[in-house]
Design an enzyme around this catalytic site. Sequence first.
Site, PDB file in Angstrom:
ATOM      1  N   PRO A 233       0.789  -1.224   0.000  1.00 46.36           N
ATOM      2  CA  PRO A 233       0.000   0.000   0.000  1.00 46.36           C
ATOM      3  C   PRO A 233       0.826   1.282   0.000  1.00 46.36           C
ATOM      4  O   PRO A 233       0.267   2.369  -0.097  1.00 46.36           O
ATOM      5  CB  PRO A 233      -0.815  -0.119   1.287  1.00 46.36           C
ATOM      6  CG  PRO A 233       0.088  -0.901   2.194  1.00 46.36           C
ATOM      7  CD  PRO A 233       0.795  -1.896   1.312  1.00 46.36           C
ATOM      8  N   ASP A 256       4.087   1.751 -11.184  1.00 45.01           N
ATOM      9  CA  ASP A 256       2.866   2.538 -11.209  1.00 45.01           C
ATOM     10  C   ASP A 256       3.040   3.840 -10.435  1.00 45.01           C
ATOM     11  O   ASP A 256       3.988   4.008  -9.658  1.00 45.01           O
ATOM     12  CB  ASP A 256       1.713   1.752 -10.577  1.00 45.01           C
ATOM     13  CG  ASP A 256       1.199   0.645 -11.483  1.00 45.01           C
ATOM     14  OD1 ASP A 256       1.501   0.696 -12.684  1.00 45.01           O
ATOM     15  OD2 ASP A 256       0.507  -0.259 -10.980  1.00 45.01           O
ATOM     16  N   LYS A 278      -0.826   5.834 -14.024  1.00 43.81           N
ATOM     17  CA  LYS A 278      -2.080   6.334 -14.580  1.00 43.81           C
ATOM     18  C   LYS A 278      -2.834   7.099 -13.493  1.00 43.81           C
ATOM     19  O   LYS A 278      -2.694   6.810 -12.304  1.00 43.81           O
ATOM     20  CB  LYS A 278      -2.955   5.178 -15.069  1.00 43.81           C
ATOM     21  CG  LYS A 278      -2.287   4.257 -16.080  1.00 43.81           C
ATOM     22  CD  LYS A 278      -3.158   3.031 -16.353  1.00 43.81           C
ATOM     23  CE  LYS A 278      -2.462   2.055 -17.278  1.00 43.81           C
ATOM     24  NZ  LYS A 278      -3.260   0.821 -17.486  1.00 43.81           N
ATOM     25  N   GLY A 309       1.227  -1.172  -7.272  1.00 42.23           N
ATOM     26  CA  GLY A 309       0.728  -0.863  -5.942  1.00 42.23           C
ATOM     27  C   GLY A 309      -0.199  -1.947  -5.431  1.00 42.23           C
ATOM     28  O   GLY A 309      -0.980  -2.529  -6.194  1.00 42.23           O
ATOM     29  N   GLY A 310      -0.098  -2.253  -4.143  1.00 41.74           N
ATOM     30  CA  GLY A 310      -0.943  -3.294  -3.557  1.00 41.74           C
ATOM     31  C   GLY A 310      -0.528  -4.666  -4.029  1.00 41.74           C
ATOM     32  O   GLY A 310       0.634  -5.053  -3.918  1.00 41.74           O
ATOM     33  N   ASP A 311      -1.477  -5.409  -4.587  1.00 42.45           N
ATOM     34  CA  ASP A 311      -1.229  -6.762  -5.083  1.00 42.45           C
ATOM     35  C   ASP A 311      -1.490  -6.784  -6.590  1.00 42.45           C
ATOM     36  O   ASP A 311      -2.478  -6.206  -7.059  1.00 42.45           O
ATOM     37  CB  ASP A 311      -2.157  -7.751  -4.370  1.00 42.45           C
ATOM     38  CG  ASP A 311      -1.935  -9.178  -4.846  1.00 42.45           C
ATOM     39  OD1 ASP A 311      -1.127  -9.882  -4.222  1.00 42.45           O
ATOM     40  OD2 ASP A 311      -2.555  -9.573  -5.852  1.00 42.45           O
ATOM     41  N   THR A 339      -2.572  -6.031  -0.231  1.00 44.48           N
ATOM     42  CA  THR A 339      -3.495  -5.183  -0.963  1.00 44.48           C
ATOM     43  C   THR A 339      -4.022  -4.057  -0.075  1.00 44.48           C
ATOM     44  O   THR A 339      -4.047  -4.161   1.156  1.00 44.48           O
ATOM     45  CB  THR A 339      -4.657  -6.015  -1.530  1.00 44.48           C
ATOM     46  OG1 THR A 339      -5.434  -5.198  -2.406  1.00 44.48           O
ATOM     47  CG2 THR A 339      -5.534  -6.582  -0.428  1.00 44.48           C
ATOM     48  N   MET A 391     -11.039   2.438  -5.733  1.00 43.45           N
ATOM     49  CA  MET A 391     -11.303   3.457  -6.757  1.00 43.45           C
ATOM     50  C   MET A 391     -12.752   3.941  -6.676  1.00 43.45           C
ATOM     51  O   MET A 391     -13.449   4.052  -7.692  1.00 43.45           O
ATOM     52  CB  MET A 391     -11.000   2.884  -8.160  1.00 43.45           C
ATOM     53  CG  MET A 391      -9.547   2.462  -8.323  1.00 43.45           C
ATOM     54  SD  MET A 391      -9.243   1.499  -9.818  1.00 43.45           S
ATOM     55  CE  MET A 391      -9.908  -0.113  -9.325  1.00 43.45           C
ATOM     56  N   GLY A 420      -3.965   5.314   2.643  1.00 44.06           N
ATOM     57  CA  GLY A 420      -3.774   4.363   3.741  1.00 44.06           C
ATOM     58  C   GLY A 420      -2.342   3.908   3.906  1.00 44.06           C
ATOM     59  O   GLY A 420      -1.630   3.664   2.936  1.00 44.06           O
TER      60      GLY A 420
END
Length: 470
Positions: A233, A256, A278, A309-311, A339, A391, A420
């Site tokens: 995260p 990303d 993006k 980012g995340g998973d 995630t 999102m 977060g």
Amino acid sequence: MRAQDWICQMRVFPASMPLEGRTVIVTGHGPMAEAKARLFVTSPARLKWFTGHGADPVPADIAQYATVMDREPIRSDLHGAMLLFIAGGEPEAIAELAATARELGVLVNIVDSPAASDFQTPAIVDRDGIVISIASGGAAPVLSVDIRAAIETLIPARIGVLADLARELRGTVKSVIKRFDDRRAFWEMALRGKARDLALSGDRAGARREMMRALNGSAEPATGIVHLVGAGPGDPDLLTLKAARLLREADVIVHDRLVSAGVLDLARRDAIRIDVGKTKGHHPVPQQSIEETLIEHAAKGLRVVRLKGGDPFIFGRGGEELEAVRAAGIEVQVTPGITAAMACAASAGIPLTHRDHAQSVTFASGVVKQDGPDADYRALAASNSTAVFYMGVGAAPGIQSKMLAHGRAPQTPIALIENGSSDGERRFTGTLGDLAGLVVREAISGPTIIIIGETAAFSARLPQRQEQFA
């Protein structure tokens, strides 16, 4: 302070002592004796533990490796031993036992008495064929333990497999490759190339076959690989150990926008970094171009890390990239990440499931593919479930209306966690009936997780992150 006072001095010498066929003796009982005995339970040394009279039973995992005797050792017990650890006892008895051991050529360690010992026990990183010791000469064992913990995060768990294979093939390599420089070149290739990747992935047999192919001159040319890696995260401390290692080894990093600078700082300085980030409505690098970039660099024989980012497989389009790279005939591996839903919920103290409130949790995207199917709001609105939206800030009015339309009560607790796990984290709580209004009033615009369900109320019980008020 004089300049020469800054000169480093090696105060201890961390010698490596072979343990095959050797005897190690531990005397005493309690936590200190147990800690010394535990050092040798997986070694090839013969371990003898003299616990003394009336000691508590020895832990089963040590007892199966050690010869345990509930008495004090006598002189004949020390014959042929290499090391003796004395953990407790009366000072006179300790001194007598240590003197006897030294007469017989045994090295003595008196626990917690470095000055009276022949050697000190270092902090140890044990990877089977690779053993690393960190020694402070007994002056600062806590520092040694902290340094060991840092090194543990850098050394792959299976690195010892490579060392074992090198030991196994050392004689063969020496007989086949006569020149020292040629042998060194072989080992550099064998221990850093495809054989290494196979060994670290758990394929010992495959790693050995690759080494033998290289030795026979029939190894395949170097081929690239793509790793789809979850960056978590944002907090670098939440990166997995494997992800951190792959970052250090990567030749090319395709990342990303949501990958934090702290995570990217873990990469090699000379690695090529390609930003394909993006934002909503702005995709400067189309998905197809991202996939072509991965394939292009891997085709050159490079190690490519696609850092997401995340998973990678949770709203990260990792599945599409996996298919594209595989279709190009290039090896691809996936390393999961924490995630955002899990990290945000943990930071906010929200259990995503709870025996009293939520028997399931569903992850959904607030943004769906144009002309694609929408999320199953009937399932998301179940009263005994937690719904988590990624999102979802821009889609908050639609999420609110659809959840209400499918039966979720307006008073259902909600929690929104923006940015977060980062220093800029913000948390907001309210009810489903006010979701859209909450987003507007608080000007929530950063990456945000929306949690809807009874467990979201737990967030209101936890203070905001302290970093905001420092």
